[in-house]
Write a protein that holds these residues in place. Structure first.
Motif, PDB file in Angstrom:
ATOM      1  N   UNK A  49       1.008  -1.254   0.099  1.00 10.67           N
ATOM      2  CA  UNK A  49       0.096  -0.111  -0.012  1.00 10.67           C
ATOM      3  C   UNK A  49       0.885   1.157   0.040  1.00 10.67           C
ATOM      4  N   UNK A  50       1.974   1.278   0.652  1.00  9.38           N
ATOM      5  CA  UNK A  50       2.747   2.377   0.672  1.00  9.38           C
ATOM      6  C   UNK A  50       3.573   2.744  -0.411  1.00  9.38           C
ATOM      7  N   UNK A  51       3.734   1.528  -1.094  1.00  9.99           N
ATOM      8  CA  UNK A  51       4.556   1.661  -2.282  1.00  9.99           C
ATOM      9  C   UNK A  51       3.741   2.255  -3.368  1.00  9.99           C
ATOM     10  N   UNK A  52       2.581   1.655  -3.531  1.00 13.48           N
ATOM     11  CA  UNK A  52       1.504   2.244  -4.451  1.00 13.48           C
ATOM     12  C   UNK A  52       1.235   3.627  -4.194  1.00 13.48           C
ATOM     13  N   UNK A  53       1.054   3.912  -3.073  1.00 15.53           N
ATOM     14  CA  UNK A  53       0.819   5.524  -2.735  1.00 15.53           C
ATOM     15  C   UNK A  53       1.883   6.390  -3.169  1.00 15.53           C
ATOM     16  N   UNK A  54       3.147   5.892  -2.879  1.00 11.62           N
ATOM     17  CA  UNK A  54       4.160   6.524  -3.403  1.00 11.62           C
ATOM     18  C   UNK A  54       4.252   6.604  -4.795  1.00 11.62           C
ATOM     19  N   UNK A  55       4.232   5.866  -5.511  1.00 16.85           N
ATOM     20  CA  UNK A  55       4.329   5.851  -7.043  1.00 16.85           C
ATOM     21  C   UNK A  55       3.142   6.547  -7.746  1.00 16.85           C
ATOM     22  N   UNK A  56       2.065   6.452  -7.074  1.00 24.24           N
ATOM     23  CA  UNK A  56       1.040   7.208  -7.540  1.00 24.24           C
ATOM     24  C   UNK A  56       1.253   8.871  -7.567  1.00 24.24           C
ATOM     25  N   UNK A  57       1.679   8.961  -6.263  1.00 27.37           N
ATOM     26  CA  UNK A  57       2.173  10.796  -5.991  1.00 27.37           C
ATOM     27  C   UNK A  57       3.207  10.878  -6.801  1.00 27.37           C
ATOM     28  N   UNK A  58       4.145  10.041  -6.994  1.00 23.80           N
ATOM     29  CA  UNK A  58       5.533  10.594  -7.651  1.00 23.80           C
ATOM     30  C   UNK A  58       5.154  10.711  -9.284  1.00 23.80           C
ATOM     31  N   UNK A  59       4.061   9.959  -9.656  1.00 23.97           N
ATOM     32  CA  UNK A  59       3.511   9.918 -11.139  1.00 23.97           C
ATOM     33  C   UNK A  59       2.981  11.378 -11.347  1.00 23.97           C
ATOM     34  N   UNK A  60       2.512  11.750 -10.158  1.00 30.34           N
ATOM     35  CA  UNK A  60       1.523  13.053 -10.553  1.00 30.34           C
ATOM     36  C   UNK A  60       2.573  14.319 -10.264  1.00 30.34           C
ATOM     37  N   UNK A  61       3.741  14.068  -9.641  1.00 30.94           N
ATOM     38  CA  UNK A  61       4.741  15.165  -9.395  1.00 30.94           C
ATOM     39  C   UNK A  61       5.616  15.266 -10.605  1.00 30.94           C
ATOM     40  N   UNK A  62       6.242  14.103 -10.939  1.00 30.35           N
ATOM     41  CA  UNK A  62       7.171  14.429 -12.161  1.00 30.35           C
ATOM     42  C   UNK A  62       7.163  13.094 -13.049  1.00 30.35           C
ATOM     43  N   UNK A  63       5.737  12.720 -13.411  1.00 27.99           N
ATOM     44  CA  UNK A  63       5.493  11.739 -14.317  1.00 27.99           C
ATOM     45  C   UNK A  63       6.433  10.350 -14.258  1.00 27.99           C
ATOM     46  N   UNK A  64       6.243  10.120 -12.838  1.00 30.22           N
ATOM     47  CA  UNK A  64       6.697   8.867 -12.493  1.00 30.22           C
ATOM     48  C   UNK A  64       8.430   8.335 -12.548  1.00 30.22           C
ATOM     49  N   UNK A  65       9.085   9.420 -12.775  1.00 29.12           N
ATOM     50  CA  UNK A  65      10.677   9.443 -12.930  1.00 29.12           C
ATOM     51  C   UNK A  65      11.028   9.165 -11.272  1.00 29.12           C
ATOM     52  N   UNK A  66      11.846   8.112 -10.991  1.00 27.35           N
ATOM     53  CA  UNK A  66      12.497   7.891  -9.701  1.00 27.35           C
ATOM     54  C   UNK A  66      13.906   8.007  -9.741  1.00 27.35           C
ATOM     55  N   UNK A  67      14.197   8.894  -9.110  1.00 31.50           N
ATOM     56  CA  UNK A  67      15.757   9.116  -8.919  1.00 31.50           C
ATOM     57  C   UNK A  67      16.180   8.484  -7.542  1.00 31.50           C
ATOM     58  N   UNK A  68      17.424   8.045  -7.501  1.00 30.59           N
ATOM     59  CA  UNK A  68      18.026   7.606  -6.219  1.00 30.59           C
ATOM     60  C   UNK A  68      18.290   8.566  -5.174  1.00 30.59           C
ATOM     61  N   UNK A  69      18.422  10.002  -5.381  1.00 29.93           N
ATOM     62  CA  UNK A  69      18.245  10.703  -4.441  1.00 29.93           C
ATOM     63  C   UNK A  69      16.871  10.923  -3.738  1.00 29.93           C
ATOM     64  N   UNK A  70      15.744  10.521  -4.389  1.00 31.82           N
ATOM     65  CA  UNK A  70      14.459  10.378  -3.805  1.00 31.82           C
ATOM     66  C   UNK A  70      14.455   9.330  -2.744  1.00 31.82           C
ATOM     67  N   UNK A  71      15.046   8.331  -2.630  1.00 36.14           N
ATOM     68  CA  UNK A  71      15.093   7.218  -1.846  1.00 36.14           C
ATOM     69  C   UNK A  71      15.859   7.535  -0.488  1.00 36.14           C
TER      70      UNK A  71
END
Length: 98
Positions: A49-71
């Motif tokens: 659930x936490x992972x899904x919420x994060x990736x839905x949010x990150x998708x809205x913020x920057x179109x789902x691009x995940x960077x190491x500094x985010x972690x």
């Protein structure tokens, strides 16, 4: 990626780390339940659930691009909430003793 999107990503990741840590603290009884099957199921569902919420949010913020500094920022937010929670718990315990 523009600077504004990077700042929004960092802020979202930091706030998510804080919220996720608080969420796990509130659900402590589910995670550390006596029955092993219940513990595994609840932990799995909380993490997914936490992972899904994060990736839905990150998708809205920057179109789902995940960077190491985010972690890294998620971990910093998680640790900050944990230290604040521990500090406040000690303060409250000291006031109750008086």
């Amino acid at each position: 990626m523009t600077l504004q999107i990077q700042i929004q990503t960092l802020l979202f990741s930091f706030l998510f780390g804080i919220c996720f840590s608080a969420f796990l603290t509130f659900n402590y009884k589910l995670i550390y339940h006596e029955k092993k099957r219940y513990k595994i199921t609840s932990t799995f569902l909380l993490i997914i659930g936490g992972i899904l919420i994060y990736f839905i949010g990150i998708r809205r913020v920057n179109e789902g691009i995940f960077h190491p500094y985010s972690a890294l920022v998620i971990i910093i937010g998680f640790c900050l909430e944990h230290f604040i929670h521990t500090f406040l718990a000690k303060k409250i315990a000291l006031r109750k003793k008086k």
